[in-house]
Design a protein around this motif. Structure first.
Motif, PDB file in Angstrom:
ATOM      1  N   PRO A   1       0.804  -1.221   0.000  1.00 31.04           N
ATOM      2  CA  PRO A   1       0.000   0.000   0.000  1.00 31.04           C
ATOM      3  C   PRO A   1       0.840   1.275   0.000  1.00 31.04           C
ATOM      4  CG  PRO A   1       0.179  -0.821   2.225  1.00 31.04           C
ATOM      5  CD  PRO A   1       1.020  -1.740   1.365  1.00 31.04           C
ATOM      6  N   ALA A   2       2.118   1.172  -0.374  1.00 26.42           N
ATOM      7  CA  ALA A   2       3.025   2.321  -0.292  1.00 26.42           C
ATOM      8  C   ALA A   2       2.493   3.522  -1.067  1.00 26.42           C
ATOM      9  CB  ALA A   2       4.416   1.933  -0.799  1.00 26.42           C
ATOM     10  N   LEU A   3       1.998   3.281  -2.298  1.00 27.01           N
ATOM     11  CA  LEU A   3       1.466   4.380  -3.111  1.00 27.01           C
ATOM     12  C   LEU A   3       0.279   5.035  -2.427  1.00 27.01           C
ATOM     13  CD1 LEU A   3       1.324   6.005  -5.759  1.00 27.01           C
ATOM     14  CD2 LEU A   3      -0.085   4.171  -6.724  1.00 27.01           C
ATOM     15  N   ASN A   4      -0.625   4.215  -1.895  1.00 27.10           N
ATOM     16  CA  ASN A   4      -1.798   4.755  -1.187  1.00 27.10           C
ATOM     17  C   ASN A   4      -1.381   5.602   0.002  1.00 27.10           C
ATOM     18  OD1 ASN A   4      -2.397   2.074  -2.498  1.00 27.10           O
ATOM     19  ND2 ASN A   4      -4.502   2.681  -2.032  1.00 27.10           N
ATOM     20  N   MET A   5      -0.402   5.092   0.778  1.00 27.23           N
ATOM     21  CA  MET A   5       0.037   5.788   1.982  1.00 27.23           C
ATOM     22  C   MET A   5       0.716   7.112   1.646  1.00 27.23           C
ATOM     23  SD  MET A   5       1.386   2.630   4.360  1.00 27.23           S
ATOM     24  CE  MET A   5       1.524   3.628   5.831  1.00 27.23           C
ATOM     25  N   ILE A   6       1.519   7.105   0.592  1.00 28.78           N
ATOM     26  CA  ILE A   6       2.214   8.334   0.179  1.00 28.78           C
ATOM     27  C   ILE A   6       1.198   9.404  -0.225  1.00 28.78           C
ATOM     28  CG2 ILE A   6       3.680   9.354  -1.620  1.00 28.78           C
ATOM     29  CD1 ILE A   6       5.267   6.679  -1.565  1.00 28.78           C
ATOM     30  N   LEU A   7       0.190   8.999  -1.023  1.00 29.82           N
ATOM     31  CA  LEU A   7      -0.799   9.966  -1.487  1.00 29.82           C
ATOM     32  C   LEU A   7      -1.689  10.460  -0.348  1.00 29.82           C
ATOM     33  CD1 LEU A   7      -1.798   8.451  -4.949  1.00 29.82           C
ATOM     34  CD2 LEU A   7      -0.465  10.515  -4.502  1.00 29.82           C
ATOM     35  N   ILE A   8      -2.039   9.562   0.575  1.00 32.81           N
ATOM     36  CA  ILE A   8      -2.810   9.982   1.760  1.00 32.81           C
ATOM     37  C   ILE A   8      -2.024  11.027   2.535  1.00 32.81           C
ATOM     38  CG2 ILE A   8      -3.481   9.224   4.092  1.00 32.81           C
ATOM     39  CD1 ILE A   8      -5.643   8.412   2.371  1.00 32.81           C
ATOM     40  N   PHE A   9      -0.744  10.756   2.760  1.00 32.73           N
ATOM     41  CA  PHE A   9       0.103  11.670   3.528  1.00 32.73           C
ATOM     42  C   PHE A   9       0.247  13.005   2.804  1.00 32.73           C
ATOM     43  CE2 PHE A   9       4.332  13.432   4.432  1.00 32.73           C
ATOM     44  CZ  PHE A   9       4.222  13.632   5.802  1.00 32.73           C
ATOM     45  N   LEU A  10       0.558  12.961   1.501  1.00 34.89           N
ATOM     46  CA  LEU A  10       0.783  14.197   0.736  1.00 34.89           C
ATOM     47  C   LEU A  10      -0.473  15.063   0.690  1.00 34.89           C
ATOM     48  CD1 LEU A  10       2.961  12.976  -2.290  1.00 34.89           C
ATOM     49  CD2 LEU A  10       3.679  14.378  -0.348  1.00 34.89           C
ATOM     50  N   PHE A  11      -1.624  14.432   0.376  1.00 34.76           N
ATOM     51  CA  PHE A  11      -2.855  15.211   0.292  1.00 34.76           C
ATOM     52  C   PHE A  11      -3.277  15.730   1.667  1.00 34.76           C
ATOM     53  CE2 PHE A  11      -3.311  13.404  -3.938  1.00 34.76           C
ATOM     54  CZ  PHE A  11      -3.929  14.434  -4.631  1.00 34.76           C
ATOM     55  N   SER A  12      -3.032  14.938   2.712  1.00 35.48           N
ATOM     56  CA  SER A  12      -3.354  15.393   4.068  1.00 35.48           C
ATOM     57  C   SER A  12      -2.512  16.599   4.435  1.00 35.48           C
ATOM     58  CB  SER A  12      -3.121  14.265   5.077  1.00 35.48           C
ATOM     59  OG  SER A  12      -3.996  13.188   4.844  1.00 35.48           O
ATOM     60  N   VAL A  13      -1.223  16.540   4.124  1.00 36.21           N
ATOM     61  CA  VAL A  13      -0.326  17.665   4.422  1.00 36.21           C
ATOM     62  C   VAL A  13      -0.763  18.905   3.658  1.00 36.21           C
ATOM     63  CG1 VAL A  13       2.010  18.556   4.094  1.00 36.21           C
ATOM     64  CG2 VAL A  13       1.684  16.277   5.048  1.00 36.21           C
ATOM     65  N   VAL A  14      -1.027  18.738   2.363  1.00 36.76           N
ATOM     66  CA  VAL A  14      -1.382  19.887   1.524  1.00 36.76           C
ATOM     67  C   VAL A  14      -2.704  20.506   1.969  1.00 36.76           C
ATOM     68  CG1 VAL A  14      -2.050  20.613  -0.803  1.00 36.76           C
ATOM     69  CG2 VAL A  14      -0.076  19.113  -0.492  1.00 36.76           C
ATOM     70  N   ILE A  15      -3.752  19.685   2.083  1.00 34.36           N
ATOM     71  CA  ILE A  15      -5.081  20.209   2.413  1.00 34.36           C
ATOM     72  C   ILE A  15      -5.128  20.746   3.830  1.00 34.36           C
ATOM     73  CG2 ILE A  15      -7.509  19.573   2.803  1.00 34.36           C
ATOM     74  CD1 ILE A  15      -7.253  17.680   0.400  1.00 34.36           C
ATOM     75  N   GLN A  16      -4.654  19.950   4.793  1.00 29.74           N
ATOM     76  CA  GLN A  16      -4.732  20.388   6.181  1.00 29.74           C
ATOM     77  C   GLN A  16      -3.832  21.585   6.451  1.00 29.74           C
ATOM     78  OE1 GLN A  16      -4.397  17.071   8.965  1.00 29.74           O
ATOM     79  NE2 GLN A  16      -5.458  15.743   7.540  1.00 29.74           N
ATOM     80  N   SER A  17      -2.624  21.576   5.891  1.00 33.89           N
ATOM     81  CA  SER A  17      -1.701  22.693   6.115  1.00 33.89           C
ATOM     82  C   SER A  17      -2.208  23.962   5.451  1.00 33.89           C
ATOM     83  CB  SER A  17      -0.300  22.353   5.592  1.00 33.89           C
ATOM     84  OG  SER A  17       0.226  21.244   6.267  1.00 33.89           O
ATOM     85  N   PHE A  18      -2.679  23.849   4.202  1.00 33.77           N
ATOM     86  CA  PHE A  18      -3.176  25.021   3.474  1.00 33.77           C
ATOM     87  C   PHE A  18      -4.384  25.632   4.185  1.00 33.77           C
ATOM     88  CE2 PHE A  18      -6.456  26.527   0.488  1.00 33.77           C
ATOM     89  CZ  PHE A  18      -5.830  27.685   0.039  1.00 33.77           C
ATOM     90  N   THR A  19      -5.371  24.797   4.509  1.00 33.61           N
ATOM     91  CA  THR A  19      -6.581  25.324   5.137  1.00 33.61           C
ATOM     92  C   THR A  19      -6.290  25.851   6.544  1.00 33.61           C
ATOM     93  OG1 THR A  19      -7.178  23.068   5.838  1.00 33.61           O
ATOM     94  CG2 THR A  19      -8.174  23.888   3.807  1.00 33.61           C
ATOM     95  N   PHE A  20      -5.450  25.137   7.291  1.00 35.09           N
ATOM     96  CA  PHE A  20      -5.126  25.577   8.659  1.00 35.09           C
ATOM     97  C   PHE A  20      -4.368  26.904   8.643  1.00 35.09           C
ATOM     98  CE2 PHE A  20      -2.403  25.441  12.508  1.00 35.09           C
ATOM     99  CZ  PHE A  20      -3.414  25.414  13.461  1.00 35.09           C
ATOM    100  N   MET A  21      -3.381  27.029   7.765  1.00 32.93           N
ATOM    101  CA  MET A  21      -2.604  28.272   7.697  1.00 32.93           C
ATOM    102  C   MET A  21      -3.480  29.431   7.226  1.00 32.93           C
ATOM    103  SD  MET A  21       0.253  27.691   8.965  1.00 32.93           S
ATOM    104  CE  MET A  21       0.857  29.346   8.671  1.00 32.93           C
ATOM    105  N   THR A  22      -4.398  29.171   6.295  1.00 30.69           N
ATOM    106  CA  THR A  22      -5.315  30.223   5.838  1.00 30.69           C
ATOM    107  C   THR A  22      -6.182  30.711   6.989  1.00 30.69           C
ATOM    108  OG1 THR A  22      -5.398  29.196   3.642  1.00 30.69           O
ATOM    109  CG2 THR A  22      -7.126  30.787   4.169  1.00 30.69           C
ATOM    110  N   ILE A  23      -6.665  29.763   7.791  1.00 31.86           N
ATOM    111  CA  ILE A  23      -7.481  30.115   8.956  1.00 31.86           C
ATOM    112  C   ILE A  23      -6.667  30.919   9.965  1.00 31.86           C
ATOM    113  CG2 ILE A  23      -8.685  29.151  10.964  1.00 31.86           C
ATOM    114  CD1 ILE A  23      -9.468  26.777   9.084  1.00 31.86           C
ATOM    115  N   ILE A  24      -5.438  30.475  10.244  1.00 32.27           N
ATOM    116  CA  ILE A  24      -4.587  31.167  11.218  1.00 32.27           C
ATOM    117  C   ILE A  24      -4.275  32.586  10.759  1.00 32.27           C
ATOM    118  CG2 ILE A  24      -2.275  31.208  12.251  1.00 32.27           C
ATOM    119  CD1 ILE A  24      -4.231  29.220  13.535  1.00 32.27           C
TER     120      ILE A  24
END
Length: 314
Positions: A192-215
């Protein structure tokens, strides 16, 4: 040939929150009350906003959309968990498992973007009050909310599609209370390496972008509030923003620990608690966080009650 001969798993066993049978009935009762309160609170808030014309503003349209996302998030996980407290088999099919993951992920993703919309609304209201009606019209707000739902429901389709590349033959036991995607990776026969990498990357991008915008939005809001000379206006602004910030902190804190932190998924019991918090507890708390200290919401409740009393009196 050996891989081809392996039996493919099409049903899973969810072990749930506890293995202690004596705790299942008390836990069922506790989470049933929580779920019932969650649905009444969130759907009641949506009804209140729809019914009272005073609440037909961008801020409350966003709040109603958040309440709907919370209701969907809780409903994607809690009913199955309640059934499993009383069931002996704890079975869930692969199709049900993937469906459960999709609807929960869609609700969680949508909530990230809805919180951004709410933060932007507060930024414009407090930092640019004179042009607020021009910038944040109801139609523009509805467009932003619609985009939030579109992104929220489209993004998990990528991960659902990638789940179909996995095969499950090692085990059919998921040591969790719902079909959490990281737990599915653990019992996959396919790498599941590909799945895990994409989950991690999209989580970082979406959560970091939205969180920083809110902050950033709320940082501007805080500076604007501190510049205000009116103590009453400052208190009202802080009261509104503090509720938003509390909800953001609770939501993002648990999401970061689950999907962004290094070694996510290694501490099983802790991960269960984080998951329980953002799947069950936060949707339960949000109606109280946003309503109890909100004079306009409480005023709307009073107006509807008075209308009902006057109708009965007639």
């Amino acid at each position: 040939m050996m891989e081809a001969n392996k039996t493919q798993v099409t049903e899973f066993i969810l072990t749930g929150l506890t293995d202690i049978s004596e705790l299942r009935l008390p836990l069922f009762l506790v989470f049933f009350v929580i779920y019932l309160t969650t649905m009444v609170g969130n759907l009641g808030l949506i009804f209140l906003i729809w019914k009272d014309s005073h609440l037909h503003t961008p801020m409350y349209l966003s709040l109603g959309s958040l309440a709907f996302a919370d209701a969907c998030s809780s409903s994607s996980v809690t009913p199955k968990m309640l059934v499993n407290f009383l069931s002996k088999t704890h079975m869930i099919s692969l199709a049900e498992c993937i469906t459960q993951f999709y609807f929960f992920a869609s609700s969680a993703n949508t909530e990230c973007f809805l919180l951004v919309v709410m933060a932007y609304d507060r930024y414009v209201a407090i930092c640019k009050p004179l042009i607020y009606p021009v910038i944040m019209s109801n139609s523009f707000s509805i467009h932003l909310l619609g985009i939030s739902y579109i992104i929220g429901f489209l993004h998990p389709m990528l991960h659902v599609g990638l789940l179909f590349r996995l095969s499950f033959c090692k085990s059919n036991i998921i040591h969790y209370f719902y079909c959490e995607v990281l737990q599915l990776f653990k019992i996959s026969c396919t790498d599941p390496a590909l799945n895990m990498i994409l989950i991690f990357l999209f989580s970082v991008v979406i959560q970091s972008f939205t969180f920083m915008t809110i902050i950033i939005s709320y940082s501007c809001v805080v500076f604007a509030i501190l510049k205000q000379k009116s103590g009453k206006g400052r208190s009202k602004a802080f009261s509104t923003c503090s509720a938003h910030l509390l909800s953001v902190t609770l939501f993002y804190g648990t999401l970061f620990f689950m999907y962004v932190r290094p070694g996510s998924g290694s501490a099983e019991n802790k991960d269960k608690m984080y998951s329980l918090f953002y799947t069950v507890i936060i949707p339960f708390l949000n109606p109280f966080i946003y309503s109890l200290r909100n004079k306009e919401v409480l005023g709307a409740v009073g107006r509807i009650i008075n209308k009902q009393i006057s109708r009965k009196g007639l």
